[in-house]
Enzyme design. Structure first.
Site, PDB file in Angstrom:
ATOM      1  N   LYS A  58       0.801  -1.310   0.122  1.00 31.18           N
ATOM      2  CA  LYS A  58      -0.083  -0.072   0.069  1.00 31.18           C
ATOM      3  C   LYS A  58       0.784   1.169  -0.056  1.00 31.18           C
ATOM      4  O   LYS A  58       0.473   2.278  -0.343  1.00 31.18           O
ATOM      5  CB  LYS A  58      -1.091   0.028   1.135  1.00 31.18           C
ATOM      6  CG  LYS A  58      -2.104  -0.890   1.048  1.00 31.18           C
ATOM      7  CD  LYS A  58      -3.303  -0.568   2.051  1.00 31.18           C
ATOM      8  CE  LYS A  58      -4.643  -1.375   1.793  1.00 31.18           C
ATOM      9  NZ  LYS A  58      -4.195  -2.805   2.267  1.00 31.18           N
TER      10      LYS A  58
ATOM     11  N   GLU B 202      -9.981   7.177   3.813  1.00 29.43           N
ATOM     12  CA  GLU B 202     -10.812   6.244   4.775  1.00 29.43           C
ATOM     13  C   GLU B 202     -10.101   5.059   4.597  1.00 29.43           C
ATOM     14  O   GLU B 202      -9.407   4.632   4.047  1.00 29.43           O
ATOM     15  CB  GLU B 202     -12.250   6.031   4.105  1.00 29.43           C
ATOM     16  CG  GLU B 202     -12.458   5.064   2.919  1.00 29.43           C
ATOM     17  CD  GLU B 202     -12.284   5.785   1.598  1.00 29.43           C
ATOM     18  OE1 GLU B 202     -12.737   6.968   1.478  1.00 29.43           O
ATOM     19  OE2 GLU B 202     -11.807   4.965   0.583  1.00 29.43           O
TER      20      GLU B 202
ATOM     21  N   SER C 276       1.273  -9.885  -1.018  1.00 29.67           N
ATOM     22  CA  SER C 276       1.106  -8.394  -0.834  1.00 29.67           C
ATOM     23  C   SER C 276       1.442  -7.794   0.261  1.00 29.67           C
ATOM     24  O   SER C 276       1.611  -6.737   0.614  1.00 29.67           O
ATOM     25  CB  SER C 276      -0.613  -8.173  -1.247  1.00 29.67           C
ATOM     26  OG  SER C 276      -1.354  -8.921  -0.210  1.00 29.67           O
TER      27      SER C 276
HETATM   28  C1  LIG Z   1      -5.421  -3.814   1.591  1.00 24.63           C
HETATM   29  C2  LIG Z   1      -4.672  -5.127   1.397  1.00 24.63           C
HETATM   30  C3  LIG Z   1      -4.998  -5.736   0.220  1.00 24.63           C
HETATM   31  C4  LIG Z   1      -6.195  -5.411  -0.628  1.00 24.63           C
HETATM   32  O1  LIG Z   1      -6.076  -4.377  -1.456  1.00 24.63           O
HETATM   33  P1  LIG Z   1      -5.822  -4.323  -2.738  1.00 24.63           P
HETATM   34  O2  LIG Z   1      -6.162  -2.901  -3.269  1.00 24.63           O
HETATM   35  O3  LIG Z   1      -6.807  -5.223  -3.705  1.00 24.63           O
HETATM   36  O4  LIG Z   1      -4.269  -4.728  -3.276  1.00 24.63           O
HETATM   37  C5  LIG Z   1      -4.235  -7.041  -0.190  1.00 24.63           C
HETATM   38  N1  LIG Z   1      -3.262  -7.357   0.540  1.00 24.63           N
HETATM   39  C6  LIG Z   1      -2.830  -6.635   1.661  1.00 24.63           C
HETATM   40  C7  LIG Z   1      -1.617  -7.075   2.644  1.00 24.63           C
HETATM   41  C8  LIG Z   1      -3.488  -5.488   2.097  1.00 24.63           C
HETATM   42  O5  LIG Z   1      -2.947  -4.641   2.971  1.00 24.63           O
END
Ligand SMILES: *Cc1c(COP(=O)(O)O)cnc(C)c1O
Length: 396
Positions: free
Chosen positions: A89, A111, A377
């Protein structure tokens, strides 16, 4: 399949900017200037610099030997979990804070649902010395007290949204209300490839560093830039957009998006938007939306707070619609199993969101020569309370 939407922000049938009249001037200004700013030499330099020295890029592309052996293919993990603040993020919040400063904005609003985007926003506001206000559902504030504390320690003001179900969509309404009341000095920092044009395109471009690095790293490791599969989880879709971006035009690369099925698609407790949604307008753009027959947004459910979103970005709706993307889903149980497996096989505890992407490995018929990139992610520290509940069962 091209990476950019048309000039009105449409990817096929999806996208656009459906906003209250009070915001026209602001959003139009952004639409007309964002690309020029992002492409400017000074922006690119500062963005690259902060991605490297502040966020810790490039993130490794790790060949997961034991996981590969288990699934009978070459599996690589793109380690976004090693970014500062623990997830992808921050790539986006760095990009947008640089844009906001160049637009002369002094006040940043956002938000957040689980608090991850709120933390990433509070982080870059501290970095740039800008005022930060984060709207968060009152229910979510209780559930995610640790992230509330992180935001406050970083200097942000966390404002509870007390209407409706007191969760993400109520926080979104509050943020938009704030934006309407302060269109001049305030920048609305959106956390995924959602929202009115140009946000989806802008966020996808900021996250596209993920696939740019994957191509280079894969080339160094295997001699070819192209994997057979790229797999990523999808909430709004920003980490997936970043991981897919530079492969969109390479038709041989299969792009696998994994949605959260919660307790199962048919259970009434799910967040698999492409399976359950219909075309509608949410958060300022036209996309697939989970809604009742009369158009009320349905409260989604997933064990992972970051995937618990009733829509999906317009780029992904288009990938689904055209068949360019393969859309799978994983249940809570499948994601938990995948998280425990990854921890034991590779010594990596993934975020619950990312565990959904790992779970998809079981759902694809892999061949020995396949090269598979899973976008990891985020890291799992934030999810330890949930994992703890399942730990004794896993030990048998
Ligand atoms: C917020 C988040 C997501 C989901 O958000 P996307 O916009 O779909 O990427 C996925 N993985 C992690 C670790 C997150 O913090």
């Amino acid at each position: 399949m091209t990476t950019h939407p048309d000039r009105y922000g449409f990817y096929g049938k999806f996208g656009g900017a459906y906003i209250p009249e009070m915001l026209y001037a602001n959003v139009e200004f952004l639409q007309q200037h964002y690309q020029q700013i992002i492409d400017s030499e000074s922006f690119r330099k500062e963005f690259e610099y902060l991605l490297k020295d502040y966020a810790g890029r490039e993130t490794p592309l790790y060949f997961a030997a034991r996981l590969s052996e288990k699934y009978g293919a070459s599996i690589y993990l793109k380690r976004e979990d090693l970014c500062h603040t623990g997830a992808h993020k921050v790539n986006n919040t760095i990009g947008q804070i640089l844009l906001a400063s160049r637009l002369g904005k002094k006040r940043i609003i956002a938000e957040t649902g689980a608090g991850q985007h709120g933390v990433a926003t509070a982080t870059v506001c501290a970095l740039k010395g800008l005022e930060c206000i984060v709207y968060m559902g009152e229910t979510d504030m209780k559930r995610q007290a640790l992230n509330v504390a992180r935001m406050e320690m970083l200097g942000a003001k966390v404002m509870p949204a007390t209407s409706g179900s007191k969760t993400l969509k109520d926080a979104t309404n509050e943020a938009i209300r704030d934006w309407i009341n302060h269109p001049e000095d305030t920048y609305y920092l959106i956390g995924s490839v959602v929202g009115p044009h140009p946000y989806p395109d802008m966020v996808a471009q900021f996250q596209s560093v993920i696939s740019r690095e994957i191509r280079q790293q894969l080339k160094e490791k295997t001699g070819s830039e192209l994997p057979d599969y790229v797999i990523a989880c999808v909430g709004g879709g920003s980490n997936a957009a970043g991981a897919f971006y530079h492969f969109l035009e390479d038709e041989d690369v299969k792009l696998v998006a994994v949605e959260a099925a919660g307790n199962g698609i048919e259970s009434g407790e799910s967040a698999a938007t492409t399976q359950l949604g219909r075309i509608g307008i949410l958060h300022g753009s036209k996309s697939l939306v989970m809604q009742t027959a009369d158009g009320q947004v349905v409260e989604p459910y997933s064990i992972s707070a970051g995937l618990d979103y009733p829509g999906i970005g317009p780029l992904h709706a288009h990938l689904f619609d055209t068949g360019r993307g393969i859309f799978l889903n994983a249940t809570d149980k499948e994601a938990l199993d995948a998280a425990f497996e990854l921890a034991r096989l590779e010594g990596i505890i993934p975020a619950l969101e990312s565990a959904h992407a790992v779970a998809a490995l079981k759902k694809i018929k892999l061949k020995k020569e396949d090269k598979v990139v899973v976008n990891l992610s985020g890291r799992g520290d934030k999810d330890m309370a949930t994992y703890l509940k399942y730990l004794p069962k896993q030990n048998g």
